[in-house]
Design a protein around this motif. Sequence first.
Motif, PDB file in Angstrom:
ATOM      1  N   HIS A 252       0.838  -1.198   0.000  1.00 51.86           N
ATOM      2  CA  HIS A 252       0.000   0.000   0.000  1.00 51.86           C
ATOM      3  C   HIS A 252       0.879   1.255   0.000  1.00 51.86           C
ATOM      4  N   TYR A 253       1.926   1.234   0.810  1.00 50.66           N
ATOM      5  CA  TYR A 253       2.856   2.374   0.887  1.00 50.66           C
ATOM      6  C   TYR A 253       3.491   2.620  -0.481  1.00 50.66           C
ATOM      7  N   LEU A 254       3.910   1.539  -1.136  1.00 55.48           N
ATOM      8  CA  LEU A 254       4.555   1.673  -2.449  1.00 55.48           C
ATOM      9  C   LEU A 254       3.577   2.257  -3.478  1.00 55.48           C
ATOM     10  N   GLN A 255       2.301   1.843  -3.367  1.00 52.11           N
ATOM     11  CA  GLN A 255       1.294   2.370  -4.315  1.00 52.11           C
ATOM     12  C   GLN A 255       1.193   3.886  -4.216  1.00 52.11           C
ATOM     13  N   PRO A 272       5.171 -10.828  -6.678  1.00 53.38           N
ATOM     14  CA  PRO A 272       3.955 -10.679  -7.486  1.00 53.38           C
ATOM     15  C   PRO A 272       3.102  -9.464  -7.101  1.00 53.38           C
ATOM     16  N   PHE A 273       3.345  -8.895  -5.931  1.00 52.60           N
ATOM     17  CA  PHE A 273       2.447  -7.842  -5.427  1.00 52.60           C
ATOM     18  C   PHE A 273       3.030  -6.438  -5.556  1.00 52.60           C
ATOM     19  N   ILE A 274       4.268  -6.316  -5.996  1.00 53.01           N
ATOM     20  CA  ILE A 274       4.981  -5.036  -5.916  1.00 53.01           C
ATOM     21  C   ILE A 274       4.642  -4.133  -7.115  1.00 53.01           C
ATOM     22  N   PRO A 275       4.132  -2.922  -6.846  1.00 48.81           N
ATOM     23  CA  PRO A 275       3.656  -2.062  -7.934  1.00 48.81           C
ATOM     24  C   PRO A 275       4.732  -1.183  -8.574  1.00 48.81           C
ATOM     25  N   VAL A 276       5.975  -1.295  -8.148  1.00 46.09           N
ATOM     26  CA  VAL A 276       7.064  -0.486  -8.718  1.00 46.09           C
ATOM     27  C   VAL A 276       8.201  -1.449  -9.099  1.00 46.09           C
ATOM     28  N   PRO A 277       9.207  -0.993  -9.861  1.00 40.29           N
ATOM     29  CA  PRO A 277      10.342  -1.884 -10.136  1.00 40.29           C
ATOM     30  C   PRO A 277      10.965  -2.358  -8.825  1.00 40.29           C
ATOM     31  N   PHE A 278      11.464  -3.578  -8.814  1.00 38.82           N
ATOM     32  CA  PHE A 278      11.973  -4.114  -7.546  1.00 38.82           C
ATOM     33  C   PHE A 278      13.213  -4.968  -7.752  1.00 38.82           C
TER      34      PHE A 278
END
Length: 338
Positions: A252-255, A272-278
């Motif tokens: 949520h924080y990353l979003q 699978p859940f990460i909304p930014v490059p990781f």
Amino acid sequence: MQTQLLNASPASISVAAKALQQGALVAIPTETVYGLAADATNAKAVENIFQAKGRPQDNPLICHISTLEMLSLLTDDVPAALVRLADAFWPGPLTVVVPCKSTVPTQVTAGLGTVGIRMPSHPVALQIIQEADVPLAAPSANRSGSPSPTLASHVMQDMQGKIPYVLDGGPCTVGVESTVLSLSPAPVILRPGYITQVQLEKALQQPVAIAAAVSAPLQKGAKAESPGMKYRHYAPKAQVFIIEGSRESYVHYLQQHTAPNTLALCFEEDAPFIPVPFVTYGRQADEASQAAALFTALRQCDDANAEIVYARMPQKSGIGLAVYNRLLRAATFRVITL
Ligand code: TXA
Ligand code: MG
């Protein structure tokens, strides 16, 4: 100077051992991280380590031995506790700080009157110490301040043109530096590592403390028990923030924080859940896998030109304490609790 990358064949180990005897610097593999080695009995050679690394002079070096007989070159004081520890953990990722002999160059000890000693378990490290036939002073083989090298290619990135040889012994299996334990007046972990507080207490049959500087910034004016504690360390070029909270709150924080060049430094299961490059650093419940991956992951943050890195919080116990300690320094103690 041209830096030669040598495979760890018997012939190249001999070349490297001779170079060390002649006062040259050689980067060598150990089970923890690559070390930048010099003959510990040669003050001039040791001085060159500080130049090559850009390392502050007041930060002492660890001496690496291949046999217990070599202890007598470094210390006259082999307490019973050291014998127990050597029995339980050497060769392996434990450094023990004991009073040093007056013949140990002050460049090695930073004039502290003590010396950190360890017997590494990497077969190439043991072989090269054996052939050089002297203790090898070796800090991690990175430029001061950047992440420690766990691959020969990392060493080449940092030391190209500064030293004659890098010995390639493959990836370092432990991945974080040794546990540093001081014995006097009572056992204290100065730097956490792969060998944990619980293991040390079991071997010593007495309580082992953990220095406050392991998980908190040094107070202004306070004396560092281990001078390495006071420097910015392990840091990629990006600003790193450790995010403490559940996976859901982290995602949520990353979003809400998706500025360009933001990178997440997360566990493999988070991917699978990460909304930014990781970039990932090991598995959530497997601290050893995090230790093995952390420094490579921090270098990958640089390679990706990250400006802001949001890292998931590791556990703070067992091997996780070593991971937490390194990540805290990479983040210059910035922790965001969700
Ligand atoms: O795993 C390791 O320990 C690696 C590999 C190459 O062996 N070496 C390593 O060295 O991490 P270095 O120089 O990067 O870190 C040595 C740490 C520093 O924090 C230093 O302050 C501390 O050990 N240290 C060394 N000698 C000490 C002493 N006499 N008293 C207190 N701290 C000491
Ligand atoms: Mg280091």
